[in-house]
Design an enzyme around this catalytic site. Structure first.
Site, PDB file in Angstrom:
ATOM      1  N   CYS A  25      -3.595 -10.247 -30.925  1.00  0.00           N
ATOM      2  CA  CYS A  25      -4.063  -9.658 -29.218  1.00  0.00           C
ATOM      3  C   CYS A  25      -2.720  -9.063 -28.607  1.00  0.00           C
ATOM      4  O   CYS A  25      -2.786  -7.879 -28.296  1.00  0.00           O
ATOM      5  CB  CYS A  25      -4.609 -10.731 -28.573  1.00  0.00           C
ATOM      6  N   HIS A  31      -6.031 -14.047 -23.411  1.00  0.00           N
ATOM      7  CA  HIS A  31      -6.527 -12.512 -24.148  1.00  0.00           C
ATOM      8  C   HIS A  31      -6.522 -11.555 -23.252  1.00  0.00           C
ATOM      9  O   HIS A  31      -6.838 -11.502 -22.101  1.00  0.00           O
ATOM     10  CB  HIS A  31      -7.958 -12.804 -24.989  1.00  0.00           C
ATOM     11  N   HIS A  64      -9.487  -3.942 -27.755  1.00  0.00           N
ATOM     12  CA  HIS A  64      -8.844  -5.043 -27.946  1.00  0.00           C
ATOM     13  C   HIS A  64      -8.648  -5.355 -29.502  1.00  0.00           C
ATOM     14  O   HIS A  64      -9.328  -4.902 -30.528  1.00  0.00           O
ATOM     15  CB  HIS A  64      -9.048  -6.244 -27.103  1.00  0.00           C
TER      16      HIS A  64
END
Length: 439
Positions: free
Chosen positions: A350, A399, A411
């Site tokens: 991430c 996240h 993402h």
């Protein structure tokens, strides 16, 4: 990323029967005519554009700023109108050729990088063997069908190991440079006639090898036709035709604000919405395919942000990063797998993905999501390029993704790899913490 483009001075273009040929330049510098210029760009070439428009009486602002704002766009559209060029407000090859006084015989590059026509004429039979890319110069920032075909040919040559995206970003540039190096060509990451010609040769050799293979393995060679060339793929849309819901309503409202949807929002994505998107894409010099892609979403948000400011403001208003190009770069990596600790296109986690994309804009991010949350400034109103944060596997921000407009973000998810998701889906809306601005 305007400041990462390779700009060439001294390109000589001439037309012969087979297409356009370019003398290999040996001076690397910024020069007007090296790239398509559009609303929102902040670059020395924009200043040159403004000066050229001023000399012809179209740009009357008191100073040339180097920022492509609404004043520059209106001046350019007046120039295009007077010279019978499609009024897109985008400075592409045909517009720049007319502005710089280059004759039609000297420039044979199509204006497809500036604005796609409503319908392209069918090629004559004698032209079928001459691919359109032989008349198109491609470099970082180019997009459309020609780039898709380029990526397919690079994959056939073994130097591009992803699905075609239709956008020429850093991954494509590196593949081009590798191909040029392998084939003793000038290594500049720019696709001109020499590179196209060599790529076409590789494709022809590949077909010949396939035909020989078929004839050697098939009991009846005439029963096995040659393998068909791979068909270019369209970029994956964020919202598909036939979809309905709040996201479509927001898209229609945004298109209406941009002047391309002249009725009340219905919440249904049909042919009217598709045509509105196509109209917007033509105006902005994007590939006019009616698909609501990452590139189109980013440009729509950029236009709306510009409209919400002062139409008379020609300064960049503390503009530090080209958010549109950052999103386009990020889209290049859709489909890259998730790898824990990954920080390269071989695999991203991430935060590694965010660091990599922002670093291309010379913005340094911390290594962890929590540190990014602490470093950024609060963004009460989402803008393209903002980071959106979520609480997933642990308490607090764990996240994050990059907001690309219309409630979508890009993402690297642990189960999806690099992908595009919507903030309004239940999973993400339940875990949403807020947004931060990093530049």
């Amino acid at each position: 990323m305007a400041n990462q483009h390779i700009h060439m001075k001294g390109i000589v273009i001439s037309t012969v029967a087979a297409g356009a040929f370019l003398a290999v330049p040996n001076v690397t510098d910024a020069a007007l005519g090296d790239q398509t210029l559009r609303l929102g760009m902040d670059h020395p070439e924009v200043k040159e554009l403004q000066e050229a428009l001023r000399k012809k009486g179209y740009f009357t602002h008191h100073t040339s700023t180097g920022y492509f704002g609404e004043i520059t766009r209106q001046a350019l559209m007046k120039f295009q109108r007077d010279h019978k060029i499609q009024q897109t407000g985008v400075a592409g090859p045909l517009t720049l050729a007319a502005l710089l006084g280059t004759s039609d015989k000297q420039v044979s590059v199509n204006e497809t990088t500036q604005a796609a026509p409503k319908s392209a004429p069918s090629p004559a039979p004698s032209q079928a063997a001459a691919p359109v890319q032989l008349t198109q110069l491609l470099r970082v920032g180019s997009s459309g069908q020609a780039v898709t075909e380029l990526q397919n040919q690079l994959r056939a040559a073994g130097v591009f190991n992803q699905e075609a995206t239709g956008y020429f970003g850093e991954v494509t540039k590196k593949a081009v440079e590798q191909f040029q190096n392998n084939n003793n060509l000038t290594v500049d990451g720019i696709v001109g006639p020499q590179t196209w010609s060599r790529l076409s040769g590789v494709k022809s050799e590949e077909r010949a090898v396939q035909q020989v293979s078929n004839s050697n393995t098939s009991p009846n060679p005439t029963a096995t036709p040659p393998a068909a060339a791979p068909q270019p793929t369209q970029p994956e849309p964020l919202i598909k035709i036939g979809t309905s819901g709040q996201a479509v309503t927001q898209l229609q409202n945004n298109l209406a604000s941009a002047g391309h949807f002249n009725r009340s929002a219905t919440g249904y994505f049909g042919t009217v919405t598709e045509e509105a998107i196509r109209s917007f894409q033509r105006e902005q010099g994007l590939t006019a395919n009616g698909l609501y892609t990452v590139e189109t979403a980013a440009q729509l948000t950029l236009v709306l942000n510009t409209k919400s400011g002062s139409a008379n403001e020609e300064a960049p208003a503390q503009k530090k990063v080209d958010a549109f190009n950052m999103i386009a770069d990020a889209a290049e990596y859709v489909g890259v797998p998730y790898i824990w600790g990954g920080t390269t296109p071989a695999g991203f986690d991430c935060s590694g993905f965010l660091m990599y994309v922002f670093n291309k804009q010379d913005v340094k991010l911390p290594r962890t999501v929590a540190e990014m949350w602490n470093k950024g400034s609060d963004a009460s109103e989402l803008r393209v390029g903002d980071l959106v944060f979520f609480e997933t596997y642990t308490t607090g921000p764990s996240h994050a993704g990059i907001y690309i407009g219309n409630n979508n973000f890009i993402h690297s998810g642990s189960s999806t790899g690099v992908t595009v998701s919507n903030l309004h889906t239940k999973y993400w809306s339940d875990r949403y913490l807020g947004a931060k601005r990093m530049f």
